[in-house]
Motif scaffolding. Sequence first.
Motif, PDB file in Angstrom:
ATOM      1  N   ALA A   1       0.226  81.705   7.147  1.00 57.44           N
ATOM      2  CA  ALA A   1       1.346  80.820   7.505  1.00 57.44           C
ATOM      3  C   ALA A   1       1.941  81.201   8.854  1.00 57.44           C
ATOM      4  N   LEU A   2       2.102  82.494   9.079  1.00 54.93           N
ATOM      5  CA  LEU A   2       2.708  82.964  10.323  1.00 54.93           C
ATOM      6  C   LEU A   2       1.826  82.661  11.532  1.00 54.93           C
ATOM      7  N   ARG A   3       0.513  82.645  11.336  1.00 51.25           N
ATOM      8  CA  ARG A   3      -0.366  82.257  12.441  1.00 51.25           C
ATOM      9  C   ARG A   3      -0.136  80.797  12.844  1.00 51.25           C
ATOM     10  N   LEU A   4       0.264  79.992  11.882  1.00 47.49           N
ATOM     11  CA  LEU A   4       0.523  78.580  12.165  1.00 47.49           C
ATOM     12  C   LEU A   4       1.936  78.347  12.708  1.00 47.49           C
ATOM     13  N   THR A   5       2.898  79.109  12.218  1.00 48.79           N
ATOM     14  CA  THR A   5       4.293  78.846  12.571  1.00 48.79           C
ATOM     15  C   THR A   5       4.745  79.546  13.848  1.00 48.79           C
ATOM     16  N   GLY A   6       4.136  80.689  14.155  1.00 49.92           N
ATOM     17  CA  GLY A   6       4.643  81.498  15.253  1.00 49.92           C
ATOM     18  C   GLY A   6       5.914  82.220  14.822  1.00 49.92           C
ATOM     19  N   PRO A   7       6.661  82.800  15.768  1.00 51.55           N
ATOM     20  CA  PRO A   7       7.872  83.554  15.429  1.00 51.55           C
ATOM     21  C   PRO A   7       8.861  82.702  14.640  1.00 51.55           C
ATOM     22  N   LEU A   8       9.522  83.337  13.691  1.00 55.69           N
ATOM     23  CA  LEU A   8      10.454  82.625  12.822  1.00 55.69           C
ATOM     24  C   LEU A   8      11.846  82.541  13.445  1.00 55.69           C
ATOM     25  N   PRO A   9      12.571  81.475  13.159  1.00 51.95           N
ATOM     26  CA  PRO A   9      13.946  81.372  13.672  1.00 51.95           C
ATOM     27  C   PRO A   9      14.885  82.315  12.942  1.00 51.95           C
ATOM     28  N   LEU A  10      15.919  82.748  13.626  1.00 51.58           N
ATOM     29  CA  LEU A  10      16.897  83.660  13.042  1.00 51.58           C
ATOM     30  C   LEU A  10      17.758  82.941  11.997  1.00 51.58           C
ATOM     31  N   ARG A  11      18.271  81.795  12.357  1.00 45.68           N
ATOM     32  CA  ARG A  11      19.017  80.910  11.462  1.00 45.68           C
ATOM     33  C   ARG A  11      20.330  81.495  10.945  1.00 45.68           C
ATOM     34  N   LEU A  12      20.854  82.536  11.557  1.00 48.44           N
ATOM     35  CA  LEU A  12      22.142  83.059  11.121  1.00 48.44           C
ATOM     36  C   LEU A  12      23.260  82.129  11.565  1.00 48.44           C
ATOM     37  N   ARG A  13      24.325  82.094  10.778  1.00 50.88           N
ATOM     38  CA  ARG A  13      25.489  81.277  11.106  1.00 50.88           C
ATOM     39  C   ARG A  13      26.742  82.063  10.731  1.00 50.88           C
ATOM     40  N   PRO A  14      27.903  81.639  11.168  1.00 50.36           N
ATOM     41  CA  PRO A  14      29.118  82.376  10.808  1.00 50.36           C
ATOM     42  C   PRO A  14      29.377  82.305   9.301  1.00 50.36           C
ATOM     43  N   ASP A  15      30.286  83.165   8.832  1.00 47.89           N
ATOM     44  CA  ASP A  15      30.716  83.075   7.444  1.00 47.89           C
ATOM     45  C   ASP A  15      32.134  82.522   7.402  1.00 47.89           C
ATOM     46  N   GLY A  16      32.623  82.259   6.213  1.00 51.17           N
ATOM     47  CA  GLY A  16      33.991  81.802   6.076  1.00 51.17           C
ATOM     48  C   GLY A  16      34.130  80.461   5.371  1.00 51.17           C
ATOM     49  N   PHE A  17      35.382  80.064   5.199  1.00 48.64           N
ATOM     50  CA  PHE A  17      35.724  78.844   4.464  1.00 48.64           C
ATOM     51  C   PHE A  17      35.035  77.610   5.027  1.00 48.64           C
ATOM     52  N   ASP A  18      35.047  77.463   6.342  1.00 50.47           N
ATOM     53  CA  ASP A  18      34.521  76.225   6.929  1.00 50.47           C
ATOM     54  C   ASP A  18      33.030  76.053   6.657  1.00 50.47           C
ATOM     55  N   GLN A  19      32.285  77.146   6.531  1.00 52.60           N
ATOM     56  CA  GLN A  19      30.858  77.031   6.253  1.00 52.60           C
ATOM     57  C   GLN A  19      30.605  76.458   4.858  1.00 52.60           C
ATOM     58  N   LEU A  20      31.394  76.884   3.891  1.00 50.86           N
ATOM     59  CA  LEU A  20      31.238  76.344   2.542  1.00 50.86           C
ATOM     60  C   LEU A  20      31.763  74.916   2.462  1.00 50.86           C
ATOM     61  N   LEU A  21      32.840  74.629   3.173  1.00 50.14           N
ATOM     62  CA  LEU A  21      33.342  73.254   3.196  1.00 50.14           C
ATOM     63  C   LEU A  21      32.298  72.327   3.811  1.00 50.14           C
ATOM     64  N   SER A  22      31.653  72.778   4.876  1.00 51.64           N
ATOM     65  CA  SER A  22      30.599  71.995   5.506  1.00 51.64           C
ATOM     66  C   SER A  22      29.445  71.745   4.538  1.00 51.64           C
ATOM     67  N   ALA A  23      29.120  72.735   3.716  1.00 49.59           N
ATOM     68  CA  ALA A  23      28.053  72.577   2.726  1.00 49.59           C
ATOM     69  C   ALA A  23      28.424  71.517   1.696  1.00 49.59           C
ATOM     70  N   ILE A  24      29.682  71.491   1.295  1.00 49.68           N
ATOM     71  CA  ILE A  24      30.147  70.469   0.358  1.00 49.68           C
ATOM     72  C   ILE A  24      30.053  69.085   0.993  1.00 49.68           C
ATOM     73  N   VAL A  25      30.474  68.980   2.246  1.00 45.24           N
ATOM     74  CA  VAL A  25      30.413  67.709   2.962  1.00 45.24           C
ATOM     75  C   VAL A  25      28.973  67.186   3.016  1.00 45.24           C
ATOM     76  N   SER A  26      28.008  68.095   3.164  1.00 41.46           N
ATOM     77  CA  SER A  26      26.608  67.714   3.370  1.00 41.46           C
ATOM     78  C   SER A  26      25.881  67.328   2.092  1.00 41.46           C
ATOM     79  N   GLN A  27      26.497  67.557   0.939  1.00 38.20           N
ATOM     80  CA  GLN A  27      25.817  67.278  -0.327  1.00 38.20           C
ATOM     81  C   GLN A  27      25.516  65.792  -0.479  1.00 38.20           C
ATOM     82  N   GLN A  28      24.235  65.475  -0.693  1.00 39.14           N
ATOM     83  CA  GLN A  28      23.786  64.132  -1.072  1.00 39.14           C
ATOM     84  C   GLN A  28      24.143  63.052  -0.057  1.00 39.14           C
ATOM     85  N   VAL A  29      24.219  63.416   1.219  1.00 38.92           N
ATOM     86  CA  VAL A  29      24.382  62.422   2.280  1.00 38.92           C
ATOM     87  C   VAL A  29      23.402  62.768   3.393  1.00 38.92           C
TER      88      VAL A  29
END
Length: 214
Positions: free
Chosen positions: A34-62
């Motif tokens: 898989a790694l030969r096909l994908t190349g280097p993987l993205p880091l994908r880190l993001r901040p923590d905190g209330f707004d991150q979970l609120l954003s996850a709720i907003v994104s549900q099923q839309v």
Amino acid sequence: MAGDAEIGRIIRGDACVAEGAGWLATREPRFAHALRLTGPLPLRLRPDGFDQLLSAIVSQQVSVASARAIWARLEAAGMTTPEAVRAETEDGLRALGLSRQKAVYARALAEAGIDFDALRAMPTAEVIAQLVAVKGIGVWTAEIYAMFSLGRADVFAPGDLALQDAARHLFDLPERPKERALRAMAGHWAPWRSVAARILWAYYRVDKNREGIA
């Protein structure tokens, strides 16, 4: 407060992801493929905190576009802190684009009193247990938060349909594994299960592009 041994490795940069990918590739030839096909993987880190979970709720099923539009309205209204959400009425939240159900979830999150700083020092199992106790936050959302907002190296999200589909193709399974089966598979990828997830997500995109699926 949990010690480092209880928390496990924390992914802080690309070098950590690369270390985990190398470890997995030496133990599972299909990950090396898989790694030969994908190349280097993205880091994908993001901040923590209330707004991150609120954003996850907003994104549900839309759609992504709808979630972005609603989130932009919440940001413009200053409605991304627990204090602001607690002070707003349900009708006020709905006027910004939240469904009635999501307005209830947003209020529940704001009123939960989560100590986000304390989550950083908790074992992953305790983090997930505390988050799923909040109405509107499921196991998948809690695992994704632990993986990307807290940088936990050994957490997986087996309920994710893309991970299930990628595992089916990469491991040549007869059907897409259910959540319980994929969780059991992922046990063999400790202590780098979140890097295994990154490999599978990256492989999923490559595989879909190869099939001509947008």
